[in-house]
Write an enzyme that holds these catalytic residues in place. Structure first.
Site, PDB file in Angstrom:
ATOM      1  N   SER A   1       1.210  -9.693  -0.663  1.00 31.52           N
ATOM      2  CA  SER A   1       0.855  -8.275  -0.589  1.00 31.52           C
ATOM      3  C   SER A   1       1.138  -7.620   0.757  1.00 31.52           C
ATOM      4  O   SER A   1       1.280  -6.397   0.832  1.00 31.52           O
ATOM      5  CB  SER A   1      -0.625  -8.082  -0.941  1.00 31.52           C
ATOM      6  OG  SER A   1      -1.436  -8.921  -0.132  1.00 31.52           O
TER       7      SER A   1
ATOM      8  N   LYS B   1       0.801  -1.226   0.000  1.00 33.93           N
ATOM      9  CA  LYS B   1       0.000   0.000   0.000  1.00 33.93           C
ATOM     10  C   LYS B   1       0.840   1.286   0.000  1.00 33.93           C
ATOM     11  O   LYS B   1       0.350   2.348  -0.386  1.00 33.93           O
ATOM     12  CB  LYS B   1      -0.929   0.003   1.210  1.00 33.93           C
ATOM     13  CG  LYS B   1      -2.082  -0.982   1.136  1.00 33.93           C
ATOM     14  CD  LYS B   1      -3.178  -0.497   0.209  1.00 33.93           C
ATOM     15  CE  LYS B   1      -4.455  -1.315   0.359  1.00 33.93           C
ATOM     16  NZ  LYS B   1      -5.552  -0.790  -0.476  1.00 33.93           N
TER      17      LYS B   1
END
Length: 328
Positions: A309, A54
């Site tokens: 991720s 992110k």
């Protein structure tokens, strides 16, 4: 149909991220018979400064704001990792950050945001509560809202991970990407398909939060109730529906979506830790779980990449999983 993010926009984001985001490695996953088995490379986004991909979208977006706009502060809503990315970026750029998070967010993620100097506002774990509160704060205080996924700047930033994959391993045939709101897979698909159009991009999500797969089958974004998506341990993947812009990318550029079980997610977390020496949170492990346990549902290939991720897992959760799998 909304305009898709261009390769030029992703390359511009990569310029902003140079020296900030880690160019994460493609870590080979050990195989019993490398000569006969397909190769899996794990894109270890858990190695970013905030432990998740992110940072790419948040920094690319906030750093592009005019100085006078940044000075008024930023607000974001998030289930955890986007909040950490905004908090880290705000501290790096010297701006105020207010974060709207569900009260169900793991403490390890909230504590990291507080340590970075962000202000926390807790809300109910629904997209309506999160987004509505963030918008009200932006209107009341002049903050700039930094969306978690459905924004071209965010998508372009996340797409830099895909740019790195095809630059580092141009022979990659299939890329497996976790899906929550869709920003990561939208950006990766936008990068990969422009450079290597024959490569396949496959989304992966938990069976208990498979709204993206339902959306692709329906041909439109389909929302799942918050109480349904809350059942998965993959807290980073509990978005109730993909965004309109991210869905446009998924429909145009993504080759399929598979779903994995909770047991498969935990098994993949354990194997990533033991065999590849990589720490994955539940949402971060789903792409690897698809390779390990859903191979029959994937396109055949010799070289796969799974995007890990995020690695922001509660240590007690990881310890429980490892103990159960090793008999400890």
């Amino acid at each position: 149909m909304p305009d898709l993010v261009s390769l030029a926009e992703i390359e511009k984001a990569a310029e902003r991220l140079a020296g900030v985001a880690v160019r994460t490695p493609l870590v080979p996953f050990p195989q019993a018979d490398p000569e006969r088995e397909p190769q899996l490379l794990v894109k270890a986004e858990s190695l970013q400064p905030i432990g998740a991909f992110k940072l790419r979208g948040a920094y690319a977006t906030i750093s592009a704001l005019p100085p006078e706009v940044r000075a008024r502060g930023v607000v974001a809503h998030s289930s955890g990792n986007h909040a950490q990315a905004v908090a880290w970026t705000a501290r790096a750029l010297g701006v105020r950050a207010v974060l709207v998070v569900p009260h169900t967010t793991p403490a390890v993620k909230v504590d990291a945001c507080i340590a970075l100097g962000a202000e926390i506002v807790y809300v109910e774990p629904t997209m309506e509560a999160r987004a509505g509160t963030a918008e009200k704060l932006a209107d009341a205080h002049g903050f700039t809202l930094i969306p978690p996924f459905d924004d071209p700047r965010i998508i372009a930033g996340q797409g830099t991970a895909g740019l790195e994959i095809v630059q580092d391993r141009p022979d990659t045939e299939v890329i497996l990407v976790p899906i929550s709101g869709g920003g990561l897979i939208a950006g990766i698909a936008a990068a990969v398909k422009r450079i290597r159009p024959l490569a396949k991009v496959i989304g992966v999500e938990p069976e208990l939060a498979a709204d993206a797969r339902a959306s692709l089958l329906a041909g439109r974004p389909v929302a799942w109730p918050a109480e349904d998506t809350a059942r998965t341990a993959a807290d980073a993947l509990r978005a109730q529906r993909v965004g309109d812009l991210t869905f446009a990318h998924i429909r145009e550029l993504v080759d399929g979506i598979v779903a994995v079980s909770e047991d498969e997610i935990e098994a993949a977390m354990g194997r990533l830790a033991r065999e590849a020496r990589l720490i994955a949170e539940p949402g971060g492990a789903v792409a690897t779980a698809a390779f390990l346990y859903r191979g029959a549902e994937l396109p055949p290939a010799r070289t796969y990449v799974s995007v890990l991720s995020g690695g922001n897992v509660d240590p007690s959760v990881l310890a429980r999983i490892l103990a159960a799998q090793t008999g400890g």
